[in-house]
Design an enzyme around this catalytic site. Structure first.
Site, PDB file in Angstrom:
ATOM      1  N   TYR A  12      46.372  55.667  64.019  1.00 24.83           N
ATOM      2  CA  TYR A  12      45.546  54.517  64.426  1.00 24.83           C
ATOM      3  C   TYR A  12      46.301  53.193  64.248  1.00 24.83           C
ATOM      4  O   TYR A  12      46.392  52.380  65.174  1.00 24.83           O
ATOM      5  CB  TYR A  12      44.264  54.554  63.591  1.00 24.83           C
ATOM      6  CG  TYR A  12      43.369  53.347  63.684  1.00 24.83           C
ATOM      7  CD1 TYR A  12      43.044  52.781  64.912  1.00 24.83           C
ATOM      8  CD2 TYR A  12      42.818  52.798  62.524  1.00 24.83           C
ATOM      9  CE1 TYR A  12      42.194  51.683  64.975  1.00 24.83           C
ATOM     10  CE2 TYR A  12      41.962  51.712  62.586  1.00 24.83           C
ATOM     11  CZ  TYR A  12      41.666  51.155  63.816  1.00 24.83           C
ATOM     12  OH  TYR A  12      40.835  50.072  63.879  1.00 24.83           O
ATOM     13  N   ILE A  13      46.862  52.984  63.072  1.00 20.60           N
ATOM     14  CA  ILE A  13      47.564  51.723  62.824  1.00 20.60           C
ATOM     15  C   ILE A  13      49.031  51.838  63.264  1.00 20.60           C
ATOM     16  O   ILE A  13      49.595  50.919  63.861  1.00 20.60           O
ATOM     17  CB  ILE A  13      47.452  51.325  61.337  1.00 20.60           C
ATOM     18  CG1 ILE A  13      45.978  51.271  60.925  1.00 20.60           C
ATOM     19  CG2 ILE A  13      48.103  49.956  61.088  1.00 20.60           C
ATOM     20  CD1 ILE A  13      45.740  51.140  59.429  1.00 20.60           C
ATOM     21  N   ALA A  75      52.747  57.432  57.415  1.00 21.67           N
ATOM     22  CA  ALA A  75      52.193  58.787  57.474  1.00 21.67           C
ATOM     23  C   ALA A  75      51.518  59.116  56.147  1.00 21.67           C
ATOM     24  O   ALA A  75      52.163  59.066  55.103  1.00 21.67           O
ATOM     25  CB  ALA A  75      53.309  59.788  57.749  1.00 21.67           C
ATOM     26  N   ALA A  76      50.240  59.423  56.189  1.00 21.50           N
ATOM     27  CA  ALA A  76      49.512  59.738  54.953  1.00 21.50           C
ATOM     28  C   ALA A  76      48.133  60.264  55.308  1.00 21.50           C
ATOM     29  O   ALA A  76      47.644  60.055  56.424  1.00 21.50           O
ATOM     30  CB  ALA A  76      49.349  58.481  54.092  1.00 21.50           C
ATOM     31  N   TYR A 142      42.953  59.476  46.224  1.00 21.27           N
ATOM     32  CA  TYR A 142      43.636  58.802  47.334  1.00 21.27           C
ATOM     33  C   TYR A 142      44.336  57.535  46.834  1.00 21.27           C
ATOM     34  O   TYR A 142      45.539  57.345  47.044  1.00 21.27           O
ATOM     35  CB  TYR A 142      42.622  58.464  48.443  1.00 21.27           C
ATOM     36  CG  TYR A 142      43.158  57.484  49.464  1.00 21.27           C
ATOM     37  CD1 TYR A 142      44.295  57.780  50.204  1.00 21.27           C
ATOM     38  CD2 TYR A 142      42.531  56.252  49.667  1.00 21.27           C
ATOM     39  CE1 TYR A 142      44.795  56.872  51.130  1.00 21.27           C
ATOM     40  CE2 TYR A 142      43.026  55.351  50.594  1.00 21.27           C
ATOM     41  CZ  TYR A 142      44.155  55.664  51.313  1.00 21.27           C
ATOM     42  OH  TYR A 142      44.657  54.769  52.219  1.00 21.27           O
ATOM     43  N   LYS A 146      48.518  56.694  46.334  1.00 20.53           N
ATOM     44  CA  LYS A 146      49.211  55.526  46.902  1.00 20.53           C
ATOM     45  C   LYS A 146      49.874  54.710  45.785  1.00 20.53           C
ATOM     46  O   LYS A 146      50.980  54.201  45.947  1.00 20.53           O
ATOM     47  CB  LYS A 146      48.218  54.655  47.682  1.00 20.53           C
ATOM     48  CG  LYS A 146      47.742  55.283  48.981  1.00 20.53           C
ATOM     49  CD  LYS A 146      48.834  55.236  50.026  1.00 20.53           C
ATOM     50  CE  LYS A 146      48.373  55.719  51.384  1.00 20.53           C
ATOM     51  NZ  LYS A 146      49.381  55.560  52.425  1.00 20.53           N
ATOM     52  N   HIS A 188      34.705  56.245  59.134  1.00 12.81           N
ATOM     53  CA  HIS A 188      34.709  54.788  58.997  1.00 12.81           C
ATOM     54  C   HIS A 188      33.534  54.143  59.722  1.00 12.81           C
ATOM     55  O   HIS A 188      33.088  54.625  60.761  1.00 12.81           O
ATOM     56  CB  HIS A 188      36.035  54.207  59.501  1.00 12.81           C
ATOM     57  CG  HIS A 188      37.175  54.546  58.603  1.00 12.81           C
ATOM     58  ND1 HIS A 188      38.152  55.435  58.969  1.00 12.81           N
ATOM     59  CD2 HIS A 188      37.460  54.160  57.351  1.00 12.81           C
ATOM     60  CE1 HIS A 188      39.011  55.567  57.970  1.00 12.81           C
ATOM     61  NE2 HIS A 188      38.611  54.798  56.966  1.00 12.81           N
ATOM     62  N   ARG A 228      32.648  44.298  52.811  1.00 14.57           N
ATOM     63  CA  ARG A 228      34.035  44.680  53.045  1.00 14.57           C
ATOM     64  C   ARG A 228      34.756  43.596  53.837  1.00 14.57           C
ATOM     65  O   ARG A 228      34.136  42.840  54.596  1.00 14.57           O
ATOM     66  CB  ARG A 228      34.111  45.991  53.851  1.00 14.57           C
ATOM     67  CG  ARG A 228      33.649  47.217  53.072  1.00 14.57           C
ATOM     68  CD  ARG A 228      34.624  47.575  51.972  1.00 14.57           C
ATOM     69  NE  ARG A 228      34.231  48.747  51.219  1.00 14.57           N
ATOM     70  CZ  ARG A 228      33.432  48.757  50.167  1.00 14.57           C
ATOM     71  NH1 ARG A 228      32.897  47.615  49.733  1.00 14.57           N
ATOM     72  NH2 ARG A 228      33.159  49.858  49.522  1.00 14.57           N
ATOM     73  N   ARG A 288      27.530  56.135  48.472  1.00 20.36           N
ATOM     74  CA  ARG A 288      28.629  57.104  48.607  1.00 20.36           C
ATOM     75  C   ARG A 288      29.500  56.984  47.353  1.00 20.36           C
ATOM     76  O   ARG A 288      29.839  55.866  46.947  1.00 20.36           O
ATOM     77  CB  ARG A 288      29.434  56.767  49.866  1.00 20.36           C
ATOM     78  CG  ARG A 288      30.478  57.776  50.229  1.00 20.36           C
ATOM     79  CD  ARG A 288      31.094  57.483  51.588  1.00 20.36           C
ATOM     80  NE  ARG A 288      31.844  56.227  51.607  1.00 20.36           N
ATOM     81  CZ  ARG A 288      32.514  55.774  52.667  1.00 20.36           C
ATOM     82  NH1 ARG A 288      32.491  56.455  53.806  1.00 20.36           N
ATOM     83  NH2 ARG A 288      33.162  54.649  52.616  1.00 20.36           N
TER      84      ARG A 288
HETATM   85  N1  UFG Z   1      29.466  53.130  55.376  1.00 16.99           N
HETATM   86  C1  UFG Z   1      28.150  53.448  55.597  1.00 16.99           C
HETATM   87  N2  UFG Z   1      27.883  54.511  56.426  1.00 16.99           N
HETATM   88  C2  UFG Z   1      28.850  55.250  57.024  1.00 16.99           C
HETATM   89  C3  UFG Z   1      30.206  54.898  56.779  1.00 16.99           C
HETATM   90  C4  UFG Z   1      30.475  53.836  55.938  1.00 16.99           C
HETATM   91  O1  UFG Z   1      27.240  52.820  55.078  1.00 16.99           O
HETATM   92  O2  UFG Z   1      28.537  56.205  57.744  1.00 16.99           O
HETATM   93  C5  UFG Z   1      29.769  51.993  54.503  1.00 16.99           C
HETATM   94  C6  UFG Z   1      30.580  52.376  53.280  1.00 16.99           C
HETATM   95  O3  UFG Z   1      29.719  52.801  52.238  1.00 16.99           O
HETATM   96  C7  UFG Z   1      31.311  51.087  52.977  1.00 16.99           C
HETATM   97  C8  UFG Z   1      31.501  50.439  54.363  1.00 16.99           C
HETATM   98  O4  UFG Z   1      30.560  51.082  55.211  1.00 16.99           O
HETATM   99  O5  UFG Z   1      30.515  50.256  52.215  1.00 16.99           O
HETATM  100  C9  UFG Z   1      32.877  50.648  54.921  1.00 16.99           C
HETATM  101  O6  UFG Z   1      33.185  52.027  54.835  1.00 16.99           O
HETATM  102  P1  UFG Z   1      34.464  52.659  55.526  1.00 16.99           P
HETATM  103  O7  UFG Z   1      34.390  54.138  55.302  1.00 16.99           O
HETATM  104  O8  UFG Z   1      34.577  52.186  56.927  1.00 16.99           O
HETATM  105  O9  UFG Z   1      35.668  52.032  54.744  1.00 16.99           O
HETATM  106  P2  UFG Z   1      35.918  51.992  53.152  1.00 16.99           P
HETATM  107  O10 UFG Z   1      35.507  50.629  52.691  1.00 16.99           O
HETATM  108  O11 UFG Z   1      35.370  53.167  52.471  1.00 16.99           O
HETATM  109  O12 UFG Z   1      37.483  52.185  53.096  1.00 16.99           O
HETATM  110  C10 UFG Z   1      38.333  51.185  52.722  1.00 16.99           C
HETATM  111  C11 UFG Z   1      39.721  51.563  53.212  1.00 16.99           C
HETATM  112  C12 UFG Z   1      40.285  52.682  52.396  1.00 16.99           C
HETATM  113  C13 UFG Z   1      40.139  52.380  50.931  1.00 16.99           C
HETATM  114  C14 UFG Z   1      38.711  52.107  50.565  1.00 16.99           C
HETATM  115  C15 UFG Z   1      38.597  51.747  49.099  1.00 16.99           C
HETATM  116  O13 UFG Z   1      39.665  51.943  54.568  1.00 16.99           O
HETATM  117  O14 UFG Z   1      41.662  52.814  52.679  1.00 16.99           O
HETATM  118  O15 UFG Z   1      38.258  51.010  51.334  1.00 16.99           O
HETATM  119  O16 UFG Z   1      37.261  51.759  48.684  1.00 16.99           O
HETATM  120  F1  UFG Z   1      40.539  53.450  50.203  1.00 16.99           F
END
Ligand code: UFG
Length: 336
Positions: A12-13, A75-76, A142, A146, A188, A228, A288
């Site tokens: 993606y990135i 890559a990860a 994860y 890193k 995401h 976020r 979550r």
């Molecule tokens: N969320 C929902 N419903 C969903 C998916 C996500 O409510 O179906 C919420 C999550 O709880 C979070 C926000 O939307 O509050 C964003 O979630 P994402 O999964 O899109 O992204 P994250 O914040 O979990 O992930 C980011 C980075 C990761 C990192 C992480 C650390 O993408 O690399 O933050 O917490 F590890």
């Protein structure tokens, strides 16, 4: 002329980093296992190798065939939840395979590397916005995987003179005209919300299904959902190129990449509804595991030392770009 090896360049990135490097006159070689990436995401006409970082013969061949001056290592595996249930997968890929890359780089005399790390290395933040000086205390495997690799880079710098930059990404989002988010499974927020919009419009082969769940409305934030810091992948990509071009003269190695502004999950859903013209229904579920309430970056250091200035900081524009890609590719890279 020297070349840049992008590991994970079909991701993606990574696919956007490749295009940004090309646009700034660099030559690019891609190594990707295609377990997560998509061959169609790699810019046409550039050398592509399908394989693992842990394959020293393949890596040695790449370094022999190409005058690689630097590596952008992207890559990860990157799913927090999966890393909790299957940490070994994360240690093997993100740490062991990464070390295999460093070893071949050292043996082949390649001294420059840009590494994709994550805000997850900070764990539960003690203050906001988060600067690079914030203590690192990952709360999932994860983030730990890193952080271990970040520390390996610093050790290699001291022992072998490796030059590196580590980027700690906050929430990568948005799309470029030819590259968008297509993960299986998708976890995401923004792609899931846009997927719901497509389903509501009947533009996906699969019906609306279970719908979107907001994970927790009981956080200590203004509307109860998590905040976020969403950053456009084109801005992320630009930072990598700037770092590569300045690597020899940088006094610091670790940089946050974010916009410095937090948006709640509900705000993302609201803005996505505006961008798509579709009402996006959601249910409220429990929190979550491993989600901090607020993750917002201070990226002052990147501005100061890299001259980095986000070009697409506005959340509405980020969502709009992602929507354009999803509309054109309702089933991901298989379509459009
Ligand atoms: N969320 C929902 N419903 C969903 C998916 C996500 O409510 O179906 C919420 C999550 O709880 C979070 C926000 O939307 O509050 C964003 O979630 P994402 O999964 O899109 O992204 P994250 O914040 O979990 O992930 C980011 C980075 C990761 C990192 C992480 C650390 O993408 O690399 O933050 O917490 F590890």
């Amino acid at each position: 002329m020297s070349e840049v090896l992008v590991t994970g360049g079909a991701g993606y990135i990574g696919s956007v980093v490749c295009r940004t490097l090309l646009a700034r006159g660099h030559r690019v070689v891609v190594l990707d296992s295609l377990t997560e990436g998509h061959r169609a995401a790699v810019p046409p006409g550039i050398p592509f190798y399908q394989g693992d970082l842990g394959d020293p013969v393949l890596l040695g061949d790449i370094f022999k065939k190409h005058a690689v001056a630097g590596v952008v290592h992207m890559a990860a595996y990157c799913l927090v939840g999966e890393s909790v249930s299957d940490p070994e997968k994360y240690f093997l890929n993100n740490v062991v395979q990464g070390l295999a890359l460093l070893r071949v780089m050292r043996l082949c005399g390649v001294k420059n590397i840009i590494f994709s790390s994550t805000a997850a290395v900070y764990g539960e933040p003690r203050e906001s916005p988060i600067t690079e000086e914030h203590p690192t205390a990952p709360i999932n495997p994860y983030g730990l995987s890193k952080l271990i690799f970040e520390q390996a880079l610093e050790t290699y710098r001291q022992a072998y003179g490796l030059r590196y930059v580590t980027f700690r990404y906050f929430n990568a989002a948005g799309a470029a005209p030819d590259c968008g988010e297509d993960h299986h499974p998708e976890t995401h927020l923004i792609p899931l919300v846009l997927d719901q919009a497509l389903r509501q419009q009947g533009r996906k082969a699969t019906p609306p299904g279970e719908g979107l769940t907001v994970f927790g409305l009981d956080y200590p934030t203004p509307d109860g959902s998590c905040l976020r810091d969403y950053i456009h992948i084109r801005d992320l990509a630009l930072a990598h190129v700037l770092a590569l071009e300045r690597l020899e003269n940088l006094p610091v190695s670790i940089f946050n990449l974010g916009n410095g502004q937090g948006f709640s999950v509900l705000e993302v859903v609201r803005q996505a509804a505006e961008a798509t013209g579709v009402d996006i229904p959601y249910a409220v579920g429990p929190r979550r595991a491993g989600d901090p309430a607020v993750l917002v970056a201070s990226a002052e250091r990147a501005r100061r030392y890299l001259g980095w200035e986000p070009q697409f900081p506005d959340l509405r524009g980020i969502i709009q770009s992602a929507w354009e890609w999803h509309e054109g590719h309702p089933e991901g890279y298989g379509t459009g």
